[in-house]
Design a protein around this motif. Structure first.
Motif, short mmCIF file in Angstrom:
data_model
loop_
_atom_site.label_atom_id
_atom_site.label_comp_id
_atom_site.label_asym_id
_atom_site.label_seq_id
_atom_site.Cartn_x
_atom_site.Cartn_y
_atom_site.Cartn_z
N ASP A 156 -3.95 13.97 -1.54
CA ASP A 156 -3.67 14.70 -2.78
C ASP A 156 -2.19 14.58 -3.15
O ASP A 156 -1.43 15.56 -3.11
N VAL A 157 -1.76 13.37 -3.47
CA VAL A 157 -0.37 13.16 -3.89
C VAL A 157 -0.37 12.48 -5.26
O VAL A 157 -1.31 11.77 -5.62
N ASP A 158 0.71 12.71 -5.99
CA ASP A 158 0.86 12.13 -7.33
C ASP A 158 1.64 10.83 -7.23
O ASP A 158 2.86 10.84 -7.12
N LEU A 159 0.93 9.71 -7.26
CA LEU A 159 1.59 8.41 -7.14
C LEU A 159 2.26 7.99 -8.43
O LEU A 159 3.20 7.20 -8.41
N GLU A 160 1.80 8.49 -9.54
CA GLU A 160 2.33 8.08 -10.84
C GLU A 160 3.59 8.84 -11.23
O GLU A 160 4.48 8.28 -11.87
N GLY A 161 3.67 10.11 -10.82
CA GLY A 161 4.82 10.91 -11.22
C GLY A 161 5.59 11.52 -10.07
O GLY A 161 6.56 12.26 -10.27
N GLY A 162 5.16 11.20 -8.85
CA GLY A 162 5.80 11.78 -7.68
C GLY A 162 7.00 11.01 -7.20
O GLY A 162 7.53 10.12 -7.89
N VAL A 163 7.45 11.33 -5.99
CA VAL A 163 8.60 10.68 -5.37
C VAL A 163 8.07 9.67 -4.34
O VAL A 163 7.36 10.05 -3.41
N ILE A 164 8.43 8.43 -4.53
CA ILE A 164 7.94 7.35 -3.67
C ILE A 164 9.10 6.70 -2.94
O ILE A 164 10.09 6.29 -3.56
N ALA A 165 8.97 6.58 -1.63
CA ALA A 165 10.00 5.95 -0.81
C ALA A 165 9.70 4.46 -0.64
O ALA A 165 8.54 4.07 -0.49
N ALA A 166 10.74 3.66 -0.66
CA ALA A 166 10.60 2.22 -0.40
C ALA A 166 11.92 1.71 0.17
O ALA A 166 12.98 2.31 -0.03
N ALA A 168 0.83 -1.21 0.00
CA ALA A 168 0.00 0.00 0.00
C ALA A 168 0.86 1.26 0.00
O ALA A 168 2.04 1.23 0.36
N PHE A 169 0.24 2.37 -0.39
CA PHE A 169 0.86 3.68 -0.35
C PHE A 169 0.35 4.44 0.88
O PHE A 169 -0.85 4.47 1.15
N MET A 170 1.27 5.08 1.59
CA MET A 170 0.90 5.92 2.73
C MET A 170 1.50 7.30 2.54
O MET A 170 2.66 7.43 2.15
N ASP A 224 6.88 11.88 -1.42
CA ASP A 224 5.44 12.16 -1.40
C ASP A 224 4.65 11.05 -0.71
O ASP A 224 3.60 11.29 -0.13
N ALA A 225 5.15 9.84 -0.82
CA ALA A 225 4.47 8.69 -0.21
C ALA A 225 5.48 7.58 0.01
O ALA A 225 6.57 7.58 -0.57
N GLY A 251 -4.46 5.77 -2.95
CA GLY A 251 -4.39 4.88 -4.10
C GLY A 251 -4.90 3.49 -3.77
O GLY A 251 -5.53 3.24 -2.74
N ASP A 252 -4.62 2.57 -4.67
CA ASP A 252 -5.09 1.19 -4.53
C ASP A 252 -4.02 0.31 -3.90
O ASP A 252 -2.82 0.52 -4.10
N ASN A 253 -4.49 -0.68 -3.16
CA ASN A 253 -3.56 -1.71 -2.68
C ASN A 253 -3.14 -2.59 -3.86
O ASN A 253 -3.92 -2.82 -4.78
#
Length: 244
Positions: free
Chosen positions: A122-132, A115-117, A168-169, A192-194
């Protein structure tokens, strides 16, 4: 003839001692100690969590003497291969890529969702910065999307990256993120979606340790068969956890 009989008896005795010694060998269980509720270090400085309770029970059923070892996630597979411990039990999802390097038991949790947290919906999951976390199936998934992946050595650092605006997430296992959302008072939200990833969580072993794999496979299966695994999953992951 007497000498032959004595020699044969000695060989039989030494073979028996070898078996006894092999049963006495301590099996070292490697975990991260930083991925609650799978595994974490409690206030006493001990490994705790779902996998601590599960691992102890599996060792008991397999009639093995086990001890726990902690290791950073980013080197957990190399240190297994090099012999620093014998088993990985660290919330590791079974994947084809990992299976090329190490072997896995059958899974002890069903395939679960990631999942995204974020701090806002209001965050851009497709073009933003995602931490993992580095070397996870979540990091591999983000790398194949249009988002910018930022990787961190520990899961705590991925949470911090969102909190301080560095990302961002965060994208991680749903069960790991759930307590942060539930206990944040609205600071963190799921967005977003799981996404289902991996083939469930299993124990990782060196490919040469077939006998040890068989012992743990049988122990896991026995817990599934007698109905003791599902209550353990629910205890640590909640009533809505996926079970067998």
């Amino acid at each position: 003839m007497k000498k032959l009989i004595l020699t044969t008896a000695a060989l039989a005795l030494s073979a028996g001692m070898g078996v006894a010694e092999s049963h006495m060998k301590t099996v070292r269980l490697g975990t991260e100690g930083a991925y609650a509720p799978f595994n974490f270090i409690n206030d006493k400085g001990e490994v705790d969590g779902f996998e601590r309770e599960l691992g102890d029970e599996l060792c008991k059923r397999a009639e093995l003497t086990c001890e726990w070892v902690t290791n950073d996630w980013d080197s957990i597979i190399p240190n297994l291969v090099s012999g620093n411990y014998d088993v990985i039990i660290a919330g590791m999802s079974i994947t084809d890529e990992r299976d090329k390097v190490i072997d896995f038991t059958q899974n002890y949790t069903p395939p679960s969702n990631s999942a995204f947290m974020a701090l806002s919906e209001d965050v851009d999951l497709e073009g933003g910065v995602i931490a993992a976390q580095t070397a996870t199936i979540q990091a591999a998934h983000i790398a194949e999307t249009g988002a910018t992946l930022v990787e961190f050595a520990t899961p705590d650092e991925t949470i911090a990256a969102v909190k301080n605006g560095e990302a961002d997430a965060v994208f991680a296992d749903l069960d790991y993120l759930k307590p942060f959302v539930e206990e944040s008072g609205g600071e963190y939200v799921f967005v977003g979606d799981n996404i289902p990833l991996g083939g469930g969580v299993g124990m990782g072993l060196r490919e040469s340790d077939t006998e040890l794999k068989e012992k743990f496979d049988a122990a896991i299966q026995s817990m599934k068969d007698d109905g003791t695994l599902n209550p353990l999953i629910i205890k640590w992951f909640g009533d809505d956890a996926q079970t067998y």
